[in-house]
Scaffold this motif. Structure first.
Motif, PDB file in Angstrom:
ATOM      1  N   ALA A 121       0.830  -1.205   0.000  1.00 39.27           N
ATOM      2  CA  ALA A 121       0.000   0.000   0.000  1.00 39.27           C
ATOM      3  C   ALA A 121       0.867   1.258   0.000  1.00 39.27           C
ATOM      4  CB  ALA A 121      -0.939  -0.003   1.212  1.00 39.27           C
ATOM      5  N   TYR A 122       1.968   1.216   0.761  1.00 39.32           N
ATOM      6  CA  TYR A 122       2.888   2.355   0.814  1.00 39.32           C
ATOM      7  C   TYR A 122       3.594   2.537  -0.533  1.00 39.32           C
ATOM      8  CZ  TYR A 122       6.805   5.267   2.335  1.00 39.32           C
ATOM      9  OH  TYR A 122       7.731   6.275   2.458  1.00 39.32           O
ATOM     10  N   ARG A 123       4.105   1.456  -1.104  1.00 38.30           N
ATOM     11  CA  ARG A 123       4.875   1.549  -2.349  1.00 38.30           C
ATOM     12  C   ARG A 123       4.035   2.044  -3.507  1.00 38.30           C
ATOM     13  NH1 ARG A 123       6.129  -3.769  -0.931  1.00 38.30           N
ATOM     14  NH2 ARG A 123       5.226  -4.520  -2.896  1.00 38.30           N
ATOM     15  N   THR A 124       2.794   1.579  -3.577  1.00 39.43           N
ATOM     16  CA  THR A 124       1.940   1.893  -4.729  1.00 39.43           C
ATOM     17  C   THR A 124       0.963   3.031  -4.464  1.00 39.43           C
ATOM     18  OG1 THR A 124       0.290   0.242  -4.058  1.00 39.43           O
ATOM     19  CG2 THR A 124       2.070  -0.495  -5.515  1.00 39.43           C
ATOM     20  N   VAL A 125       0.910   3.519  -3.225  1.00 37.97           N
ATOM     21  CA  VAL A 125      -0.030   4.567  -2.809  1.00 37.97           C
ATOM     22  C   VAL A 125      -1.455   4.159  -3.193  1.00 37.97           C
ATOM     23  CG1 VAL A 125      -0.353   7.054  -2.624  1.00 37.97           C
ATOM     24  CG2 VAL A 125       1.824   6.180  -3.420  1.00 37.97           C
ATOM     25  N   SER A 126      -1.850   2.967  -2.773  1.00 36.41           N
ATOM     26  CA  SER A 126      -3.173   2.448  -3.086  1.00 36.41           C
ATOM     27  C   SER A 126      -3.698   1.625  -1.923  1.00 36.41           C
ATOM     28  CB  SER A 126      -3.138   1.587  -4.358  1.00 36.41           C
ATOM     29  OG  SER A 126      -2.258   0.494  -4.190  1.00 36.41           O
ATOM     30  N   VAL A 127      -5.018   1.420  -1.890  1.00 33.60           N
ATOM     31  CA  VAL A 127      -5.661   0.670  -0.808  1.00 33.60           C
ATOM     32  C   VAL A 127      -5.503  -0.827  -1.050  1.00 33.60           C
ATOM     33  CG1 VAL A 127      -7.835   0.206   0.376  1.00 33.60           C
ATOM     34  CG2 VAL A 127      -7.322   2.525  -0.434  1.00 33.60           C
ATOM     35  N   ARG A 128      -5.178  -1.563  -0.003  1.00 36.01           N
ATOM     36  CA  ARG A 128      -5.092  -3.015  -0.076  1.00 36.01           C
ATOM     37  C   ARG A 128      -5.982  -3.617   1.002  1.00 36.01           C
ATOM     38  NH1 ARG A 128      -3.086  -4.107  -5.034  1.00 36.01           N
ATOM     39  NH2 ARG A 128      -1.860  -2.257  -5.542  1.00 36.01           N
ATOM     40  N   ILE A 129      -6.549  -4.781   0.711  1.00 31.23           N
ATOM     41  CA  ILE A 129      -7.479  -5.440   1.633  1.00 31.23           C
ATOM     42  C   ILE A 129      -6.960  -6.831   1.950  1.00 31.23           C
ATOM     43  CG2 ILE A 129      -9.852  -6.222   1.989  1.00 31.23           C
ATOM     44  CD1 ILE A 129     -10.725  -4.155  -0.090  1.00 31.23           C
ATOM     45  N   ALA A 130      -6.909  -7.153   3.237  1.00 32.25           N
ATOM     46  CA  ALA A 130      -6.497  -8.488   3.681  1.00 32.25           C
ATOM     47  C   ALA A 130      -7.651  -9.128   4.423  1.00 32.25           C
ATOM     48  CB  ALA A 130      -5.268  -8.390   4.585  1.00 32.25           C
ATOM     49  N   GLU A 131      -7.964 -10.354   4.071  1.00 29.31           N
ATOM     50  CA  GLU A 131      -9.009 -11.084   4.770  1.00 29.31           C
ATOM     51  C   GLU A 131      -8.430 -11.719   6.026  1.00 29.31           C
ATOM     52  OE1 GLU A 131     -11.200 -13.805   2.455  1.00 29.31           O
ATOM     53  OE2 GLU A 131     -11.578 -12.401   0.812  1.00 29.31           O
ATOM     54  N   GLY A 132      -9.094 -11.481   7.150  1.00 19.98           N
ATOM     55  CA  GLY A 132      -8.689 -12.119   8.395  1.00 19.98           C
ATOM     56  C   GLY A 132      -9.558 -13.335   8.644  1.00 19.98           C
ATOM     57  N   ASP A 133     -10.107 -13.435   9.854  1.00 22.71           N
ATOM     58  CA  ASP A 133     -11.046 -14.526  10.113  1.00 22.71           C
ATOM     59  C   ASP A 133     -12.425 -14.117   9.592  1.00 22.71           C
ATOM     60  OD1 ASP A 133     -12.152 -12.748  11.976  1.00 22.71           O
ATOM     61  OD2 ASP A 133     -10.909 -13.560  13.598  1.00 22.71           O
ATOM     62  N   ALA A 134     -13.420 -14.896   9.893  1.00 25.30           N
ATOM     63  CA  ALA A 134     -14.762 -14.636   9.358  1.00 25.30           C
ATOM     64  C   ALA A 134     -15.361 -13.356   9.914  1.00 25.30           C
ATOM     65  CB  ALA A 134     -15.680 -15.826   9.670  1.00 25.30           C
ATOM     66  N   ARG A 135     -14.768 -12.795  10.955  1.00 29.13           N
ATOM     67  CA  ARG A 135     -15.372 -11.635  11.606  1.00 29.13           C
ATOM     68  C   ARG A 135     -14.723 -10.312  11.227  1.00 29.13           C
ATOM     69  NH1 ARG A 135     -14.344 -13.516  17.550  1.00 29.13           N
ATOM     70  NH2 ARG A 135     -12.426 -14.131  16.485  1.00 29.13           N
ATOM     71  N   ALA A 136     -13.620 -10.323  10.452  1.00 32.15           N
ATOM     72  CA  ALA A 136     -12.929  -9.055  10.236  1.00 32.15           C
ATOM     73  C   ALA A 136     -12.151  -9.040   8.926  1.00 32.15           C
ATOM     74  CB  ALA A 136     -11.977  -8.770  11.396  1.00 32.15           C
ATOM     75  N   LEU A 137     -12.025  -7.829   8.383  1.00 30.55           N
ATOM     76  CA  LEU A 137     -11.134  -7.539   7.262  1.00 30.55           C
ATOM     77  C   LEU A 137     -10.139  -6.490   7.747  1.00 30.55           C
ATOM     78  CD1 LEU A 137     -13.779  -7.022   4.412  1.00 30.55           C
ATOM     79  CD2 LEU A 137     -12.351  -9.049   4.754  1.00 30.55           C
ATOM     80  N   THR A 138      -8.973  -6.454   7.124  1.00 27.17           N
ATOM     81  CA  THR A 138      -8.007  -5.403   7.422  1.00 27.17           C
ATOM     82  C   THR A 138      -7.769  -4.589   6.157  1.00 27.17           C
ATOM     83  OG1 THR A 138      -6.890  -6.693   9.139  1.00 27.17           O
ATOM     84  CG2 THR A 138      -5.670  -4.851   8.179  1.00 27.17           C
TER      85      THR A 138
END
Length: 410
Positions: free
Chosen positions: A83-100
């Motif tokens: 996200a820092y290198r490309t200056v763009s939003v990235r999404i990571a899937e965590g467990d079934a209750r949360a995204l980062t």
């Protein structure tokens, strides 16, 4: 720019207004606790703000952050770093209750760090809210950085030499830009600078850009470049053009340090016409990049005296040159510590390797600030992270159509 009006939700407007008002008197280290009190109303479950270290190798969490466990993340091998290198939003899937969500934290076109936000679900309102939080956090870190050591200390991974402390105090942001022109610079060794410095600023319809290399690599070298930068800005802010700026710097360095000098390249680019006026005071000539090629000879000129030597040789004139840029042209300024960096077996990094690195990276669509970050790390690797001379690079582009490679990906 995301505004408070973008933050939908029953109490989002009220909460964000409260945060804006609180930020005016907030110390950076108090930011995590303030935000934590409003997680529920903002629709998030965790938040960690990271800033990049001085060498842009790691993302360092603000003290007191409790959303994401990692306190230090590598920029080159993490999703946050992406996200820092490309200056763009990235999404990571965590467990079934949360995204980062990983969002870049920027001030204009200057990268500061990233924001990691944990959310139970994602929609447009939540995304806009997180972007607004990233903007507010950038505001806190930049506005408080002038009178709080917290942000500066967070960026540092080792002690800084006195000469480097002095030079960094005079340096502008590493990246600046408008729809017409963008400029980015980087320099090493970050913690042990000697006489290198750069300057860029917007002045009405023009971009001012400069690279300076003072004699030596000691405290007096740092003093020389700092005095030269101050003289440059004083003359420029008195509405001086290049001839008076060069004359002021020349005289000031000579009077302050009669036995010292500094080389430098100084440029004024007219943002609407592309006319580039420039002066070279004993420095390696810049390089013009056009459509992924080097245009030879554009900045060739007879050698001139370094700054500080002119007053002793009044019979040797200074010259101002002019060049017409084409849309999309990029100008590369550097100090000799870039090309002369040597490996353990004596091999110089060299101009060809230097220019080819820039050409390949920009052809691949990388923004200029990321190109320069990777370049300086390649130079450090080439010399086993022990530079014997400062290495500074400044790259600016004229893009009157408003399409900037510097900020691609934002």
């Amino acid at each position: 720019m995301v505004t408070v009006s973008d933050l939908t939700g029953p109490s989002a407007d009220t909460i964000m207004l409260e945060l804006v008002q609180a930020f005016h008197e907030l110390a950076p280290e108090d930011l995590p606790e303030l935000l934590r009190r409003h997680y529920s109303a903002l629709g998030i479950t965790g938040l960690t703000a990271y800033c990049a270290d001085l060498r842009q190798e790691y993302l360092i969490a603000l003290p007191g952050s409790q959303g994401i466990s990692a306190q230090r993340l590598p920029i080159d091998s993490s999703l946050a770093g992406w996200a820092y290198r490309t200056v763009s939003v990235r999404i990571a899937e965590g467990d079934a209750r949360a995204l980062t969500l990983w969002l870049p934290v920027v001030d204009g076109v200057e990268r500061i760090g990233v924001l990691g936000v944990q959310v139970p679900s994602l929609d447009a309102a939540i995304l806009n809210r997180c972007r607004a939080l990233a903007s507010l956090i950038a505001f806190v870190l930049i506005s408080k950085g002038t009178h709080s050591d917290s942000y500066a200390n967070l960026q540092r991974q080792q002690p800084m030499a006195l000469a480097a402390e002095m030079v960094w105090a005079f340096l502008p942001p590493k990246s600046i830009g408008t729809p017409y022109v963008t400029s980015s610079a980087i320099l090493e060794p970050a913690y042990n600078l000697g006489g290198d410095a750069f300057d860029h600023a917007l002045m009405g319809d023009a971009l001012h850009a400069a690279v300076i290399d003072a004699m030596g690599h000691d405290l007096y070298a740092g003093l020389t470049s700092s005095v030269a930068l101050a003289a440059c800005r004083n003359a420029r802010r008195s509405k001086g053009e290049l001839p008076s700026i060069i004359s002021t710097m020349d005289t000031t360095v000579h009077e302050a340090f009669p036995d010292r000098y500094a080389t430098g390249v100084f440029m004024h680019l007219q943002r609407t016409t592309g006319q580039l006026d420039w002066a070279n005071c004993g420095h390696p000539p810049p390089i013009l990049l056009r459509r992924h090629d080097v245009i030879p000879g554009v900045f060739d000129s007879p050698p001139e005296l370094p700054l500080g030597l002119g007053p002793a040789h009044p019979d040797i004139p200074r010259h101002i040159h002019s060049t017409q840029l084409e849309p999309g042209d990029r100008v590369l300024c550097y100090t000799d510590g870039v090309t002369e960096a040597r490996s353990s077996d004596g091999e110089a990094f060299g101009e060809e390797r230097f220019v080819n690195f820039i050409l390949r990276a920009t052809a691949a669509g990388e923004p200029a600030f990321e190109v320069l970050r990777r370049l300086v790390h390649a130079i450090l690797d080439h010399q086993q992270h022990r530079l014997t001379d400062d290495a500074t690079v400044l790259l600016f582009e004229w893009h009157p159509a408003g399409v900037a490679t510097l900020t691609s990906g934002m």
